[in-house]
Design an enzyme around this catalytic site. Structure first.
Site, PDB file in Angstrom:
ATOM      1  N   ASP A 160     -11.272  -4.763   6.180  1.00 14.94           N
ATOM      2  CA  ASP A 160     -10.046  -4.437   5.465  1.00 14.94           C
ATOM      3  C   ASP A 160     -10.447  -3.859   4.110  1.00 14.94           C
ATOM      4  O   ASP A 160     -11.594  -4.025   3.675  1.00 14.94           O
ATOM      5  CB  ASP A 160      -9.204  -5.708   5.305  1.00 14.94           C
ATOM      6  CG  ASP A 160      -7.921  -5.468   4.535  1.00 14.94           C
ATOM      7  OD1 ASP A 160      -7.275  -4.427   4.777  1.00 14.94           O
ATOM      8  OD2 ASP A 160      -7.557  -6.314   3.701  1.00 14.94           O
ATOM      9  N   ASP A 162      -8.001  -3.362   0.753  1.00 12.47           N
ATOM     10  CA  ASP A 162      -7.414  -4.030  -0.402  1.00 12.47           C
ATOM     11  C   ASP A 162      -7.556  -5.539  -0.305  1.00 12.47           C
ATOM     12  O   ASP A 162      -7.281  -6.139   0.743  1.00 12.47           O
ATOM     13  CB  ASP A 162      -5.934  -3.677  -0.534  1.00 12.47           C
ATOM     14  CG  ASP A 162      -5.725  -2.361  -1.267  1.00 12.47           C
ATOM     15  OD1 ASP A 162      -6.671  -1.564  -1.303  1.00 12.47           O
ATOM     16  OD2 ASP A 162      -4.609  -2.141  -1.787  1.00 12.47           O
ATOM     17  N   ASP A 383      -8.699 -10.299   4.446  1.00 17.20           N
ATOM     18  CA  ASP A 383      -8.007 -11.362   3.717  1.00 17.20           C
ATOM     19  C   ASP A 383      -6.630 -11.668   4.270  1.00 17.20           C
ATOM     20  O   ASP A 383      -6.032 -12.678   3.915  1.00 17.20           O
ATOM     21  CB  ASP A 383      -7.835 -10.948   2.247  1.00 17.20           C
ATOM     22  CG  ASP A 383      -6.760  -9.869   2.085  1.00 17.20           C
ATOM     23  OD1 ASP A 383      -5.732 -10.123   1.440  1.00 17.20           O
ATOM     24  OD2 ASP A 383      -6.951  -8.771   2.654  1.00 17.20           O
TER      25      ASP A 383
END
Length: 419
Positions: A160, A162, A383
């Protein structure tokens, strides 16, 4: 996935989902002293029979020592407990240099819950960076070649963007400042300054004003509409593409699609030409502003990007592994982000996918189609719940990143050959 060492039980555990690793035994770096087995979705490291560094113990690294060295961002007692456990593990089994652990930690980790995954309430996905003005088209192109890695690629790390590799979206919302006790106003301003640079680059060099409403999942998704015309003297500003967008009758026609494909070919060329020299792309007037901003963001995020880049570089240096990015940011701003955060060297343009329209699971399926199932294993690092759910659906291991210590643990697992 959270990795911890338990000095009482003498094991190093990390929670993977059940995966292709199941029932597999891997030798650890010390060869004959230990093996790694996966049972019921958990990696277990045990079996060390010798302790060549018995003089180094956890008691040598107590809470007082580390709490007095500036790691005040940890809750009381945490620093000593965690550092003692990890230091004991490394001193007993890996290297007798007491400074190793100090170099592994960020200067100011400042995290409130470093040992457990943190779920940010009302977390907005990173596609909010886009200035969406309507519906977007999806063009599914053929799978991309695997960059010369066919036949030797063993592991694909799917990242991922961001809040995993970079801190950006939470700067804009102020959630990072709240979580890490930073000055909210100054942190948000840093986010807005970087957002401005991202869109300036996307508009000036990646045709974002033209393609925002017809953004693609992958750089090659419209390549089949490209007739290979020489673009060295092509004038994109006068080719009539914008008027085609305005005229619904022409949008999606053969001529319009060819002009769209030209733009994506030019994006690829620009990315490849400047992936290691972004300053030359944005020009001297913005270069100093960009470097200063990068430095300020890195300082306020306690070297988050440095820790993530260390992991990315470790993977990139392997001949049999590859980094792939799947982000909910639109593709064009994602390319700009990747360059401006200095990630161009570890992410070739063909290894960047946007899940803003099709979701992460569909992107994961495309990646598997590209690299294959039989010879490659896949590890997802992120996240958010979207990539975690997609990883679980695909039966891929998932490593959760919610704090600096998660990145440190990831690097240690990579460096020790566990991943």
């Amino acid at each position: 996935m959270t990795a911890t060492y338990n000095p009482q039980s003498g094991s190093y555990n990390s929670s993977f989902y059940a995966s292709p690793y199941a029932s597999t035994t891997y030798p650890l770096p010390n060869g004959n002293r230990s093996t790694c087995k996966v049972n019921n979705g958990y990696l277990n490291y045990s079996g060390y029979q010798q302790n060549p560094y018995s003089s180094y113990t956890a008691s040598s690294y107590n809470a007082q020592n580390y709490d007095q060295q500036g790691y005040s961002g940890y809750p009381a007692g945490y620093a000593g407990q965690q550092v003692a456990a990890v230091a004991s593990y490394y001193q007993q089994y890996y290297q007798p240099n007491a400074q190793y652990l100090q170099h592994s930690l960020p200067d100011s980790p400042a995290t409130s819950e470093p040992t457990s995954p943190v779920k940010l309430e009302n977390r907005r996905t990173d596609n909010k960076v886009g200035r969406g003005r309507g519906r977007r088209m999806t063009q599914a192109g053929p799978p991309s070649p695997s960059s010369g890695l066919d036949g030797q690629l063993e592991r694909v790390f799917i990242w991922d963007l961001d809040e995993t590799i970079i801190i950006f979206h939470s700067l804009l919302t102020g959630s990072y400042a709240t979580k890490y006790n930073k000055d909210s106003q100054s942190v948000v301003q840093l986010g807005y300054k970087m957002e401005t640079l991202i869109f300036d680059l996307a508009d000036a060099h990646f045709f974002f004003n033209d393609v925002e409403d017809c953004d693609q999942v992958h750089i090659d998704d419209v390549s089949s509409d490209d007739n290979g015309q020489d673009l060295s003297g092509y004038n994109f500003s006068t080719d009539g593409f914008s008027s085609c967008v305005a005229s619904s009758g022409l949008r999606g026609g053969v001529d319009w699609m060819r002009k769209l494909a030209f733009r994506y070919r030019k994006m690829r060329e620009t990315y490849n030409n400047y992936r290691a020299s972004v300053g030359g792309l944005i020009g001297p007037s913005k270069r100093e502003q960009w470097l200063t901003l990068r430095s300020e963001i890195e300082a306020v995020t306690d070297n988050w990007l440095t820790l993530a880049t260390k992991c990315l570089n470790h993977i990139h240096a392997r001949d049999n592994c590859v980094n792939v990015m799947v982000t909910t940011t639109q593709l064009v701003p994602a390319l700009a982000k990747t360059l401006l955060f200095g990630l161009g060297n570890v992410f070739p343009v063909e290894n960047i996918y946007s899940a803003s329209k099709i979701g992460k699971e569909s992107c994961f399926e495309r990646i598997v189609t590209r690299f294959g199932r039989t010879k490659c294993t896949y590890v997802v690092i992120g996240d958010g719940q979207d990539e975690e759910a997609a990883a679980k659906q695909m039966n891929f291991p998932f490593w959760r990143v919610s704090s600096h210590t998660d990145l440190i643990s990831l690097y240690n697992a990579l460096d020790m050959g566990f991943l």
